[in-house]
Design an enzyme around this catalytic site. Sequence first.
Site, PDB file in Angstrom:
ATOM      1  N   HIS A 147     -14.527 -36.049  -5.107  1.00  0.00           N
ATOM      2  CA  HIS A 147     -15.068 -37.142  -5.909  1.00  0.00           C
ATOM      3  C   HIS A 147     -13.973 -37.589  -6.865  1.00  0.00           C
ATOM      4  O   HIS A 147     -13.133 -36.800  -7.286  1.00  0.00           O
ATOM      5  CB  HIS A 147     -16.283 -36.627  -6.679  1.00  0.00           C
ATOM      6  CG  HIS A 147     -17.075 -37.663  -7.401  1.00  0.00           C
ATOM      7  ND1 HIS A 147     -16.637 -38.243  -8.578  1.00  0.00           N
ATOM      8  CD2 HIS A 147     -18.291 -38.221  -7.135  1.00  0.00           C
ATOM      9  CE1 HIS A 147     -17.539 -39.099  -9.002  1.00  0.00           C
ATOM     10  NE2 HIS A 147     -18.553 -39.116  -8.155  1.00  0.00           N
ATOM     11  N   GLN A 227     -22.658 -30.780  -6.864  1.00  0.00           N
ATOM     12  CA  GLN A 227     -23.596 -30.834  -5.756  1.00  0.00           C
ATOM     13  C   GLN A 227     -24.029 -29.451  -5.279  1.00  0.00           C
ATOM     14  O   GLN A 227     -24.757 -29.342  -4.290  1.00  0.00           O
ATOM     15  CB  GLN A 227     -22.973 -31.607  -4.579  1.00  0.00           C
ATOM     16  CG  GLN A 227     -22.582 -33.036  -4.900  1.00  0.00           C
ATOM     17  CD  GLN A 227     -23.773 -33.935  -5.164  1.00  0.00           C
ATOM     18  OE1 GLN A 227     -24.894 -33.664  -4.705  1.00  0.00           O
ATOM     19  NE2 GLN A 227     -23.558 -35.024  -5.896  1.00  0.00           N
ATOM     20  N   LYS A 250     -27.988 -34.497 -12.478  1.00  0.00           N
ATOM     21  CA  LYS A 250     -28.184 -34.249 -11.052  1.00  0.00           C
ATOM     22  C   LYS A 250     -29.103 -33.054 -10.788  1.00  0.00           C
ATOM     23  O   LYS A 250     -29.369 -32.732  -9.630  1.00  0.00           O
ATOM     24  CB  LYS A 250     -26.830 -34.015 -10.367  1.00  0.00           C
ATOM     25  CG  LYS A 250     -25.899 -35.217 -10.383  1.00  0.00           C
ATOM     26  CD  LYS A 250     -24.600 -34.904  -9.665  1.00  0.00           C
ATOM     27  CE  LYS A 250     -23.584 -36.032  -9.794  1.00  0.00           C
ATOM     28  NZ  LYS A 250     -23.982 -37.253  -9.085  1.00  0.00           N
TER      29      LYS A 250
END
Length: 433
Positions: A147, A227, A250
């Site tokens: 990212h 993630q 998230k």
Amino acid sequence: MTLTLNTTTDDEPVRPYDVEAIRNDFPILDRRIRDDKPLIYLDSGATSQKPTVVLDAERDYYENHNAAVHRGAHQLAEEADELYEGARSAVASFIGARDDEIVFTKNATEGFNLVAYAMSNAATAGPEAGRFRIGPGDEIVVTEMEHHANLIPWQQLAQRTGATLKWFGVTDEGRLDLSDVDSVITERAKVVAVVHQSNVLGTINPLEQITRRAKQVGALTVLDACQSVPHQPVDVNQLGVDFLAFSGHKMCGPTGVGVLWGRYDLLAAMPPFLTGGSMIEVVEMERTTFLPPPQRFEAGVPNIAQVVGLGTAVGYLSEVGMDSIAAHEQALTAYALQRIGSLSGVRIIGPTDGHSRGGAVSFVVDGVHPHDVGQVLDDNGIAVRTGHHCAWPLARRFGIPGTTRASFYLYTTLPEIDALAEGIESVKRFFKP
């Protein structure tokens, strides 16, 4: 709906997972959009939705306890301190860390920048910061699937210091090419920054081989866990990395709060990134000394309500059970790979099996731009992400402008994946020549 879940490594079954009960905790999932269609939210990789307990925790803080932390002796200040530091303890426990190893940031991006700028500042710091000094002839190693948040800070560090940026490539299958690990991570490497789980490909990277080599050459390791921490059990003591960062938004938490974890001995030797109030020990006109970690890296008044909300979010996730969440997503991902992979004219970008893979499925539809795919899906009430997903080099690696990405979380259901597959078929019909 109750999904059949995988078992844990010791063959004890994971606690049953009632998705509908979980969904009742998230008010936004009852919304209807686009001509009264039910919202199908498949963009949790970008940001997750928030349960009522998190919304209540933030509101309660402002209504009953609002005060600046670490600055007052009155009752509200004491209560704010307790809530703030209680959240630090909750986050530390969630990832198996010490309380004083948890630094609150505004997001993971700030966490990566904190480490990168600390390495820049090491040039003028004392001898204790020697391990962080970097300059011409040194090397910084990243990967092609990073990212932008875990790529650009290291590009900039290389430009500021004269160090050389190197990276691991990605195979056609969507996994890191580690065939030349010893020649990529050389004795010149000072830092190795790698993503735990790709936000585009869903790939879960094999950290052991990377961290073992980094330790051999004395390089620091920085892990992007944005993630992974929200989706699977993570224990920093088992990962073998030196720093790790993730974002609260998230993982059912508020926006505006993130976490940098670092080994305490490293944090204690690392110079600060931001300076000012709340991070000082003694201030004179000529010089200043700084507090020990983590306060050293939390200059100014922090995002207190958001930290409190994050503490509540990790409590919520712990109550559900991270093993259960991981197994739920594994079942969803296996089903999605089968459903989407069976559609003609649709290609999955990334691993097409469930091995070492998380719940993000990116795909392209032949002859249709990803933005157009997303627009048609949105018209059907299906929220997905389109574009390069802040991983532009990865899109270039696969020779595509971007992908459409569906990403899952603890509240995603199998019928929602069926709706996605039907929505993709409607895209194909809409753009049929």
